[in-house]
Design an enzyme around this catalytic site. Sequence first.
Site, PDB file in Angstrom:
ATOM      1  N   THR A  31      22.582  19.056  34.331  1.00  0.00           N
ATOM      2  CA  THR A  31      22.638  18.068  35.434  1.00  0.00           C
ATOM      3  C   THR A  31      22.226  16.662  34.998  1.00  0.00           C
ATOM      4  OG1 THR A  31      20.391  18.496  36.262  1.00  0.00           O
ATOM      5  CG2 THR A  31      22.181  19.874  37.140  1.00  0.00           C
ATOM      6  N   GLY A  32      21.990  16.449  33.710  1.00  0.00           N
ATOM      7  CA  GLY A  32      21.691  15.112  33.195  1.00  0.00           C
ATOM      8  C   GLY A  32      22.951  14.520  32.593  1.00  0.00           C
ATOM      9  N   TYR A  78      25.286  15.872  31.015  1.00  0.00           N
ATOM     10  CA  TYR A  78      26.477  16.705  31.195  1.00  0.00           C
ATOM     11  C   TYR A  78      27.051  16.646  32.602  1.00  0.00           C
ATOM     12  CZ  TYR A  78      26.252  18.721  26.475  1.00  0.00           C
ATOM     13  OH  TYR A  78      26.273  18.918  25.115  1.00  0.00           O
ATOM     14  N   ASP A  92       6.991  18.069  32.935  1.00  0.00           N
ATOM     15  CA  ASP A  92       7.587  17.938  31.605  1.00  0.00           C
ATOM     16  C   ASP A  92       7.545  19.318  30.936  1.00  0.00           C
ATOM     17  OD1 ASP A  92       8.041  17.523  28.907  1.00  0.00           O
ATOM     18  OD2 ASP A  92       6.629  15.859  28.714  1.00  0.00           O
ATOM     19  N   ILE A  93       8.692  19.858  30.623  1.00  0.00           N
ATOM     20  CA  ILE A  93       8.773  21.235  30.115  1.00  0.00           C
ATOM     21  C   ILE A  93       8.084  21.389  28.746  1.00  0.00           C
ATOM     22  CG2 ILE A  93      11.004  21.128  28.902  1.00  0.00           C
ATOM     23  CD1 ILE A  93      11.660  23.819  30.389  1.00  0.00           C
ATOM     24  N   VAL A 147      16.185  16.248  27.615  1.00  0.00           N
ATOM     25  CA  VAL A 147      15.160  17.268  27.406  1.00  0.00           C
ATOM     26  C   VAL A 147      15.223  17.812  25.974  1.00  0.00           C
ATOM     27  CG1 VAL A 147      16.504  19.212  28.363  1.00  0.00           C
ATOM     28  CG2 VAL A 147      14.008  19.230  28.499  1.00  0.00           C
ATOM     29  N   ASP A 148      16.409  17.848  25.405  1.00  0.00           N
ATOM     30  CA  ASP A 148      16.603  18.313  24.024  1.00  0.00           C
ATOM     31  C   ASP A 148      15.799  17.427  23.053  1.00  0.00           C
ATOM     32  OD1 ASP A 148      17.681  19.673  21.875  1.00  0.00           O
ATOM     33  OD2 ASP A 148      19.701  18.836  22.060  1.00  0.00           O
ATOM     34  N   ASN A 181      23.044  21.068  22.939  1.00  0.00           N
ATOM     35  CA  ASN A 181      24.505  20.908  22.804  1.00  0.00           C
ATOM     36  C   ASN A 181      24.972  21.919  21.763  1.00  0.00           C
ATOM     37  OD1 ASN A 181      24.366  19.676  20.099  1.00  0.00           O
ATOM     38  ND2 ASN A 181      23.422  17.965  21.189  1.00  0.00           N
TER      39      ASN A 181
HETATM   40  N1  AR6 Z   1      11.141  18.229  30.898  1.00  0.00           N
HETATM   41  C1  AR6 Z   1      11.928  18.748  31.870  1.00  0.00           C
HETATM   42  N2  AR6 Z   1      13.137  18.238  32.201  1.00  0.00           N
HETATM   43  C2  AR6 Z   1      13.546  17.136  31.533  1.00  0.00           C
HETATM   44  C3  AR6 Z   1      12.794  16.523  30.497  1.00  0.00           C
HETATM   45  C4  AR6 Z   1      11.534  17.124  30.190  1.00  0.00           C
HETATM   46  N3  AR6 Z   1      10.729  16.633  29.224  1.00  0.00           N
HETATM   47  N4  AR6 Z   1      13.489  15.447  30.041  1.00  0.00           N
HETATM   48  C5  AR6 Z   1      14.623  15.373  30.764  1.00  0.00           C
HETATM   49  N5  AR6 Z   1      14.680  16.385  31.665  1.00  0.00           N
HETATM   50  P1  AR6 Z   1      19.739  16.481  29.987  1.00  0.00           P
HETATM   51  P2  AR6 Z   1      22.175  18.176  29.971  1.00  0.00           P
HETATM   52  C6  AR6 Z   1      15.700  16.711  32.680  1.00  0.00           C
HETATM   53  O1  AR6 Z   1      20.579  15.258  29.945  1.00  0.00           O
HETATM   54  O2  AR6 Z   1      22.704  17.510  31.200  1.00  0.00           O
HETATM   55  C7  AR6 Z   1      21.217  16.100  25.275  1.00  0.00           C
HETATM   56  O3  AR6 Z   1      21.513  14.955  24.551  1.00  0.00           O
HETATM   57  C8  AR6 Z   1      16.683  15.635  33.092  1.00  0.00           C
HETATM   58  O4  AR6 Z   1      16.065  14.699  33.967  1.00  0.00           O
HETATM   59  O5  AR6 Z   1      18.554  16.564  29.107  1.00  0.00           O
HETATM   60  O6  AR6 Z   1      22.243  19.662  29.877  1.00  0.00           O
HETATM   61  C9  AR6 Z   1      21.686  17.387  24.584  1.00  0.00           C
HETATM   62  O7  AR6 Z   1      21.586  17.294  23.185  1.00  0.00           O
HETATM   63  C10 AR6 Z   1      17.735  16.486  33.802  1.00  0.00           C
HETATM   64  O8  AR6 Z   1      17.295  16.802  35.124  1.00  0.00           O
HETATM   65  O9  AR6 Z   1      20.628  17.809  29.650  1.00  0.00           O
HETATM   66  C11 AR6 Z   1      23.100  17.486  25.054  1.00  0.00           C
HETATM   67  O10 AR6 Z   1      23.970  16.701  24.259  1.00  0.00           O
HETATM   68  C12 AR6 Z   1      17.744  17.773  32.978  1.00  0.00           C
HETATM   69  O11 AR6 Z   1      16.532  17.751  32.189  1.00  0.00           O
HETATM   70  C13 AR6 Z   1      23.067  16.949  26.455  1.00  0.00           C
HETATM   71  O12 AR6 Z   1      21.955  16.059  26.504  1.00  0.00           O
HETATM   72  C14 AR6 Z   1      18.920  17.948  32.056  1.00  0.00           C
HETATM   73  O13 AR6 Z   1      19.301  16.689  31.513  1.00  0.00           O
HETATM   74  C15 AR6 Z   1      22.812  18.028  27.473  1.00  0.00           C
HETATM   75  O14 AR6 Z   1      22.948  17.517  28.759  1.00  0.00           O
END
Ligand code: AR6
Length: 167
Positions: free
Chosen positions: A118-119, A121, A10-11, A33-34, A24
């Site tokens: 990769t989540g 998006y 967890d970052i 993660v945001d 975003n």
């Molecule tokens: N620590 C590390 N990685 C994490 C954590 C954490 N605590 N939580 C989730 N991840 P995403 P995106 C991973 O969807 O695709 C938001 O709503 C997750 O499993 O967080 O860039 C923003 O506001 C995945 O592998 O980011 C934007 O609207 C990775 O982080 C949008 O999502 C990225 O997933 C951005 O989408």
Amino acid sequence: MGHINIIQGDITKIKADAIVNAANTTLMGGGGVDGAIHRAAGPALYSACEKFHGCPTGEARITGGFNLPARFIIHTPGLVWHGGNNDEDQLLANSYRNSLQLADQHLCKTVAFPSISTGVYAFPLERAAKIAITTIKDFLLTANYVDVVMMVCFDSQTFKAYQAQIY
Ligand code: AR6
């Protein structure tokens, strides 16, 4: 000549000079993660982000870490996947490069990234991992301060995809 560590975790718990947020373009928080970073850093992060009035895809902005163990948070809106014919690779690379540049300008030695885009998006994981690792490796060749870059993968599938790019 720095190095890259791939870890699973967890970052928000990482004690780096800077952690990167997959944000975003509003920079006003969201899910994934945001959301986790905003919850852990506390409401002062929201106020700090408000002052930027958003950020274009691939660029980066820096704030303090507030309640996080990290000193800085670097916010970069990743690319929303639209099928691979719209400069997606370049724009994702920009997020990594611009975040690292900002970290280097702030004299950071250790920087931690999540798997940007990769989540929600929906950027294809293997392709994103290749771009991330290539861009980080290139940056480390010319960095002044950044020495250790951590890829903090939340799940095992993501962890394996990034590890496959290193070995
Ligand atoms: N620590 C590390 N990685 C994490 C954590 C954490 N605590 N939580 C989730 N991840 P995403 P995106 C991973 O969807 O695709 C938001 O709503 C997750 O499993 O967080 O860039 C923003 O506001 C995945 O592998 O980011 C934007 O609207 C990775 O982080 C949008 O999502 C990225 O997933 C951005 O989408």
